[in-house]
Write an enzyme that holds these catalytic residues in place. Structure first.
Site, PDB file in Angstrom:
ATOM      1  N   ASP A  10       9.506   3.792   9.148  1.00  0.00           N
ATOM      2  CA  ASP A  10       8.104   3.621   8.773  1.00  0.00           C
ATOM      3  C   ASP A  10       7.263   4.443   9.756  1.00  0.00           C
ATOM      4  O   ASP A  10       7.749   4.838  10.822  1.00  0.00           O
ATOM      5  CB  ASP A  10       7.761   2.128   8.840  1.00  0.00           C
ATOM      6  CG  ASP A  10       6.275   1.865   8.697  1.00  0.00           C
ATOM      7  OD1 ASP A  10       5.688   2.307   7.695  1.00  0.00           O
ATOM      8  OD2 ASP A  10       5.710   1.224   9.601  1.00  0.00           O
ATOM      9  N   ASP A  12       3.135   4.094  10.333  1.00  0.00           N
ATOM     10  CA  ASP A  12       2.049   3.349  10.976  1.00  0.00           C
ATOM     11  C   ASP A  12       2.582   2.070  11.603  1.00  0.00           C
ATOM     12  O   ASP A  12       3.208   1.241  10.924  1.00  0.00           O
ATOM     13  CB  ASP A  12       0.967   2.980   9.954  1.00  0.00           C
ATOM     14  CG  ASP A  12       0.287   4.194   9.350  1.00  0.00           C
ATOM     15  OD1 ASP A  12      -0.944   4.235   9.358  1.00  0.00           O
ATOM     16  OD2 ASP A  12       0.990   5.098   8.867  1.00  0.00           O
TER      17      ASP A  12
END
Length: 216
Positions: A10, A12
């Site tokens: 991922d 953020d």
């Protein structure tokens, strides 16, 4: 032999701390359209499902679809210019990526951010350390659907049985489950350890150094 040779990250809250720039652009869009602003803590809870969902949650209830769409476009225009103002890697992340690359790991980033923003931020922050970065795009469902992860595995020519997903949120836990990958959750991002445990996280790491030890 190592258990994993491929890591899907991922973005953020996992590799980059993007929260302040997201909050600034959210509040700019709210102010420009006559709505009250949101605190950093509130925006932290709104992120994870893409910018359209972020704006929807930041707006008051019962805003017309037309005005919500206008706010979203205002956000996009501001964020496109200001996405790098305060955003940067979490401490230890560049060294983590460098070591994984040196040890031959395949790596990719998948995110619910807009695809051009994902590529811009990864290129600026990590350069060749992240050879593949995928964001929201037509034809692929956003996380927690597995589409982006499966696309990344295809493009990397990776064996799913030797891949692991790394993220910081409940969305990431669901994404890994839907893609049939194990998930390593990080506690330094937008959700804390207690929340991740409540969401069923089984493997939680507190530092990039600890994550590296697990992967190696």
């Amino acid at each position: 032999m190592r258990r994993f040779d491929t890591v899907i990250f991922d973005l953020d809250g996992t590799l980059l701390d993007t929260l302040e720039d997201l909050a600034d652009s959210t509040n700019y869009a709210l102010r420009e359209n006559g709505f009250p602003t949101r605190s950093l803590a509130e925006v932290r809870q709104f992120v994870g499902n893409g910018v359209a969902r972020l704006i929807h949650l930041a707006l008051p209830a019962r805003v017309s679809p037309e005005l919500e769409a206008k706010c979203l476009e205002t956000f996009k225009g501001h964020y496109r210019i200001h996405m790098r103002d305060k955003t940067g890697p979490y401490p230890g992340v560049p060294a983590l990526l460098e070591r994984l690359q040196a040890d031959g790991f395949r790596m990719a980033v998948v995110s619910n951010k807009l695809d051009d923003a994902v590529k811009t931020l990864c290129d600026h922050s990590f350069g060749p350390l992240v050879p593949l970065a995928l964001g929201e795009r037509p034809g692929l469902r956003k996380k927690p659907a597995p589409d982006l992860v499966l696309q990344a595995l295809r493009e990397l020519k990776a064996e799913p049985a030797r891949a692991v997903y790394v993220g910081d949120s409940e969305v990431d836990l669901q994404t890994a489950h839907n893609a049939h990958l194990p998930c390593l959750s990080v506690s330094w991002g937008f959700r804390d350890r207690a929340f991740l445990q409540e969401q069923g996280a089984e493997s939680i790491v507190d530092t990039p150094e600890e994550l590296l030890r697990l992967l190696l």
